[in-house]
Design a protein around this motif. Sequence first.
Motif, mmCIF file in Angstrom:
data_model
loop_
_atom_site.group_PDB
_atom_site.id
_atom_site.type_symbol
_atom_site.label_atom_id
_atom_site.label_comp_id
_atom_site.label_asym_id
_atom_site.label_seq_id
_atom_site.Cartn_x
_atom_site.Cartn_y
_atom_site.Cartn_z
ATOM 1 N N LEU A 15 1.076 -1.404 0.103
ATOM 2 C CA LEU A 15 -0.110 0.048 -0.177
ATOM 3 C C LEU A 15 0.933 1.227 0.176
ATOM 4 O O LEU A 15 0.520 2.413 -0.771
ATOM 5 N N GLY A 16 1.869 1.156 0.916
ATOM 6 C CA GLY A 16 2.758 2.317 1.049
ATOM 7 C C GLY A 16 3.392 2.615 -0.492
ATOM 8 O O GLY A 16 3.618 3.707 -0.990
ATOM 9 N N ARG A 17 3.929 1.702 -1.037
ATOM 10 C CA ARG A 17 4.419 1.730 -2.430
ATOM 11 C C ARG A 17 3.597 2.227 -3.550
ATOM 12 O O ARG A 17 3.925 2.969 -4.219
ATOM 13 N N ALA A 22 1.335 6.965 -6.545
ATOM 14 C CA ALA A 22 0.226 7.693 -6.784
ATOM 15 C C ALA A 22 0.506 9.382 -6.533
ATOM 16 O O ALA A 22 0.128 10.295 -7.096
ATOM 17 N N ARG A 23 1.372 9.609 -5.492
ATOM 18 C CA ARG A 23 1.594 10.871 -4.903
ATOM 19 C C ARG A 23 2.647 11.470 -5.986
ATOM 20 O O ARG A 23 2.541 12.632 -6.326
ATOM 21 N N LEU A 47 3.351 6.094 5.948
ATOM 22 C CA LEU A 47 2.600 5.286 4.883
ATOM 23 C C LEU A 47 3.487 4.803 4.035
ATOM 24 O O LEU A 47 3.392 3.709 3.474
ATOM 25 N N GLU A 48 4.284 5.651 3.323
ATOM 26 C CA GLU A 48 5.152 5.428 2.069
ATOM 27 C C GLU A 48 6.054 4.174 2.740
ATOM 28 O O GLU A 48 6.645 3.487 1.778
ATOM 29 N N LEU A 55 -6.769 5.585 9.573
ATOM 30 C CA LEU A 55 -7.742 5.551 8.423
ATOM 31 C C LEU A 55 -8.356 6.912 8.128
ATOM 32 O O LEU A 55 -8.199 7.019 6.736
ATOM 33 N N THR A 56 -8.401 7.703 9.057
ATOM 34 C CA THR A 56 -8.660 8.993 8.558
ATOM 35 C C THR A 56 -7.691 9.746 7.850
ATOM 36 O O THR A 56 -7.877 10.278 6.836
ATOM 37 N N HIS A 57 -6.386 9.517 8.251
ATOM 38 C CA HIS A 57 -5.322 10.192 7.451
ATOM 39 C C HIS A 57 -5.231 9.510 6.078
ATOM 40 O O HIS A 57 -4.914 10.314 5.159
ATOM 41 N N PHE A 58 -5.542 8.119 6.114
ATOM 42 C CA PHE A 58 -5.216 7.550 4.833
ATOM 43 C C PHE A 58 -6.288 7.907 3.890
ATOM 44 O O PHE A 58 -6.155 8.107 2.576
#
Length: 99
Positions: A15-17, A22-23, A47-48, A55-58
């Motif tokens: 997910l981080g990758r 995406a970023r 995250l990365e 979850l809120t930040h995600f």
Amino acid sequence: MDFAFKSDKEILAELGRRFKEARINSSFTQQELAKHTGVSRTTITRLEGGLGISLTHFIALIRAVDHINDLSKIINVRQFIDPEKEFKKQQAQSKRVRH
């Protein structure tokens, strides 16, 4: 990627990758994204790096990189069911069935 046989750590890393990709594709630096979302740069780095975040930040972060609709691929959101309408529907059906 089939996540069924992956550990939580492996899933977080993937997910981080994917988020980092995406970023970058959205032309955000971590600092710019932090300023845009109000999520700390440290949280974005976590995250990365495959570490857990709230979850809120995600949600805030994936919204910022325009991937919020991708959640529908993993979460099957059902239409809200109005209990009153459902009750009336069941009553109407039971009235039709007479023995």
